[in-house]
Design an enzyme around this catalytic site. Structure first.
Site, PDB file in Angstrom:
ATOM      1  N   HIS A   1      -2.898  -7.633  -5.459  1.00 11.75           N
ATOM      2  CA  HIS A   1      -3.167  -7.221  -3.955  1.00 11.75           C
ATOM      3  C   HIS A   1      -4.562  -6.595  -3.722  1.00 11.75           C
ATOM      4  CE1 HIS A   1       1.386  -7.769  -3.521  1.00 11.75           C
ATOM      5  NE2 HIS A   1       1.114  -7.716  -2.449  1.00 11.75           N
TER       6      HIS A   1
ATOM      7  N   LYS B   1      -3.939  -0.787  -1.944  1.00 13.71           N
ATOM      8  CA  LYS B   1      -2.465  -0.822  -2.017  1.00 13.71           C
ATOM      9  C   LYS B   1      -2.012   0.345  -3.160  1.00 13.71           C
ATOM     10  CE  LYS B   1       1.763  -3.443  -2.874  1.00 13.71           C
ATOM     11  NZ  LYS B   1       2.334  -2.936  -1.657  1.00 13.71           N
TER      12      LYS B   1
HETATM   13  P1  NAD Z   1      -1.822   1.169   5.929  1.00 16.50           P
HETATM   14  O1  NAD Z   1      -2.104   2.400   5.199  1.00 16.50           O
HETATM   15  O2  NAD Z   1      -2.767   0.327   6.315  1.00 16.50           O
HETATM   16  O3  NAD Z   1      -0.851   1.678   7.081  1.00 16.50           O
HETATM   17  C1  NAD Z   1       0.131   2.699   7.235  1.00 16.50           C
HETATM   18  C2  NAD Z   1       0.077   3.589   8.277  1.00 16.50           C
HETATM   19  O4  NAD Z   1       1.283   4.351   8.647  1.00 16.50           O
HETATM   20  C3  NAD Z   1      -1.382   4.320   8.600  1.00 16.50           C
HETATM   21  O5  NAD Z   1      -1.840   3.892   9.662  1.00 16.50           O
HETATM   22  C4  NAD Z   1      -0.767   5.745   8.653  1.00 16.50           C
HETATM   23  O6  NAD Z   1      -1.234   6.612   9.304  1.00 16.50           O
HETATM   24  C5  NAD Z   1       0.744   5.374   9.059  1.00 16.50           C
HETATM   25  N1  NAD Z   1       1.654   6.659   9.114  1.00 16.50           N
HETATM   26  C6  NAD Z   1       1.851   7.596   7.907  1.00 16.50           C
HETATM   27  N2  NAD Z   1       2.701   8.462   8.304  1.00 16.50           N
HETATM   28  C7  NAD Z   1       2.863   8.370   9.611  1.00 16.50           C
HETATM   29  C8  NAD Z   1       4.022   8.698  10.408  1.00 16.50           C
HETATM   30  N3  NAD Z   1       4.613   9.996   9.919  1.00 16.50           N
HETATM   31  N4  NAD Z   1       4.229   8.262  11.483  1.00 16.50           N
HETATM   32  C9  NAD Z   1       3.608   7.177  11.786  1.00 16.50           C
HETATM   33  N5  NAD Z   1       2.683   6.564  11.148  1.00 16.50           N
HETATM   34  C10 NAD Z   1       2.376   7.155  10.096  1.00 16.50           C
HETATM   35  O7  NAD Z   1      -0.902   0.324   5.066  1.00 16.50           O
HETATM   36  P2  NAD Z   1      -0.423  -1.086   5.360  1.00 16.50           P
HETATM   37  O8  NAD Z   1      -1.099  -1.951   4.371  1.00 16.50           O
HETATM   38  O9  NAD Z   1      -0.219  -1.586   6.558  1.00 16.50           O
HETATM   39  O10 NAD Z   1       1.011  -1.053   4.507  1.00 16.50           O
HETATM   40  C11 NAD Z   1       2.239  -0.362   5.089  1.00 16.50           C
HETATM   41  C12 NAD Z   1       3.355  -0.537   4.095  1.00 16.50           C
HETATM   42  O11 NAD Z   1       3.995  -1.782   4.598  1.00 16.50           O
HETATM   43  C13 NAD Z   1       3.086  -0.535   2.766  1.00 16.50           C
HETATM   44  O12 NAD Z   1       4.295   0.291   2.203  1.00 16.50           O
HETATM   45  C14 NAD Z   1       2.863  -1.974   2.481  1.00 16.50           C
HETATM   46  O13 NAD Z   1       3.551  -2.294   1.046  1.00 16.50           O
HETATM   47  C15 NAD Z   1       4.187  -2.666   3.488  1.00 16.50           C
HETATM   48  N6  NAD Z   1       3.917  -3.969   3.548  1.00 16.50           N
HETATM   49  C16 NAD Z   1       5.195  -4.679   3.550  1.00 16.50           C
HETATM   50  C17 NAD Z   1       5.199  -6.068   4.010  1.00 16.50           C
HETATM   51  C18 NAD Z   1       6.536  -6.678   4.165  1.00 16.50           C
HETATM   52  O14 NAD Z   1       6.372  -8.133   4.351  1.00 16.50           O
HETATM   53  N7  NAD Z   1       7.567  -5.995   3.989  1.00 16.50           N
HETATM   54  C19 NAD Z   1       3.776  -6.750   4.032  1.00 16.50           C
HETATM   55  C20 NAD Z   1       2.727  -5.971   4.109  1.00 16.50           C
HETATM   56  C21 NAD Z   1       2.812  -4.726   3.655  1.00 16.50           C
END
Ligand code: NAD
Length: 268
Positions: free
Chosen positions: A157, A161
């Site tokens: 990744h 991450k």
């Molecule tokens: P990222 O860090 O870009 O985004 C996470 C967001 O959540 C940030 O903008 C952060 O400010 C926000 N956040 C934190 N606390 C918060 C709160 N209390 N209220 C509202 N927002 C809040 O990360 P990302 O790359 O977008 O990934 C996010 C998550 O999704 C990770 O856990 C990642 O592993 C997961 N993910 C899952 C899949 C899937 O298909 N299930 C795919 C991609 C990513």
């Protein structure tokens, strides 16, 4: 088909922005609102311009309650602590919640199961059709092969991450373990270092690579003497997860409470 109103928590995140863009532009869906953590730099900005599309007349707020009130289903790709708060809101409102957040520990997962007694919740470490199909294949292959076949899972990744192994690697590991009628926790080797000794038969090994802007690559390797099978999935755009999340939202909106998986959503 009635329009499904979508709320996005964590709307300024990498996934959040893609979710906002697709919710606003995919026929059958509309964008109902979005929130971020208190203090986030992007608060007050229009959700559309944040996501690289035209203004939506909806400002990014820090009140997830307002997002739940306006939406039929809420999409949550944030961080574990935030997700548990959102699950409690889903339980309080009965609204559908789609959780893509990874790295949630066993105690957190127990809280999700508790919340799912009062709201429909879809929870999946990977929302793409391809990966969920791959998990089915991995399960079948593991079931067909005897334990003399070693199972190893490699993932790569992007450099941002924060958790390892990836939620998808664990999902694939669970599928392989289930094929051997075992629980992943009992047979996982999550990273090796130093004098580890020879590989123990029947274990499932993990290796996590991090670098660049890789969206997500996973290989499940079945290796025995003189031959090897490798099953691989490569994601080149976050849209595959967002499309799956919208499909999960449509599945969950208005459904009876319960904890659902992408298997249920995709009918696999
Ligand atoms: P990222 O860090 O870009 O985004 C996470 C967001 O959540 C940030 O903008 C952060 O400010 C926000 N956040 C934190 N606390 C918060 C709160 N209390 N209220 C509202 N927002 C809040 O990360 P990302 O790359 O977008 O990934 C996010 C998550 O999704 C990770 O856990 C990642 O592993 C997961 N993910 C899952 C899949 C899937 O298909 N299930 C795919 C991609 C990513």
């Amino acid at each position: 088909m009635t329009e499904c109103r979508i709320g996005v928590v964590g709307a300024a995140g990498r996934m959040g922005r893609v979710l906002v863009r697709l919710a606003a532009t995919t026929p059958g869906f509309s964008l109902a609102g979005g929130s971020e953590r208190p203090g986030a730099a992007e608060l007050g900005r229009d959700l559309g311009s944040l996501a690289g599309i035209e203004d939506q007349g909806l400002a990014l707020g820090d009140d997830p309650k307002a997002v739940f009130a306006a939406a039929d289903a809420v999409l949550d790709f944030t961080v574990p602590a935030a997700t548990l708060g959102h699950a409690a809101l889903a339980a309080a409102t009965g609204k559908a919640l789609v959780i893509g957040t990874t790295g949630i520990d066993a105690a957190g997962e127990a809280k999700l199961a508790e919340a799912a007694r009062q709201a429909p919740i879809v929870y999946a470490g990977n929302m793409s059709l391809g990966v969920n199909l791959l998990a089915e294949l991995v399960n079948q292959v593991a079931r067909a092969l005897d334990p003399a076949w070693d199972i190893e899972i490699i993932e790569m990744h992007h450099r941002h991450k924060v958790d390892a192994p990836s939620g998808t690697a664990l999902l694939l590991g669970r599928a392989a373990a289930a094929g051997r009628d075992a629980k992943l926790e009992d047979i996982a080797d999550r990273g090796r270092d130093g004098i580890t000794g020879a590989r123990k038969s029947g274990r499932i090994g993990f290796a996590a690579l991090r670098g660049g802007d890789v969206v997500g690559e996973h290989s499940v390797i079945f290796a025995t003497d003189s031959e090897r099978i490798e099953l691989t999935h490569k994601a080149t755009s976050r849209e595959i997860f967002a499309r799956g999340a919208l499909r999960a939202a449509r599945f969950a909106a208005g459904r009876k409470p319960g904890l659902y998986r992408m298997k249920d959503v995709l009918g696999l």
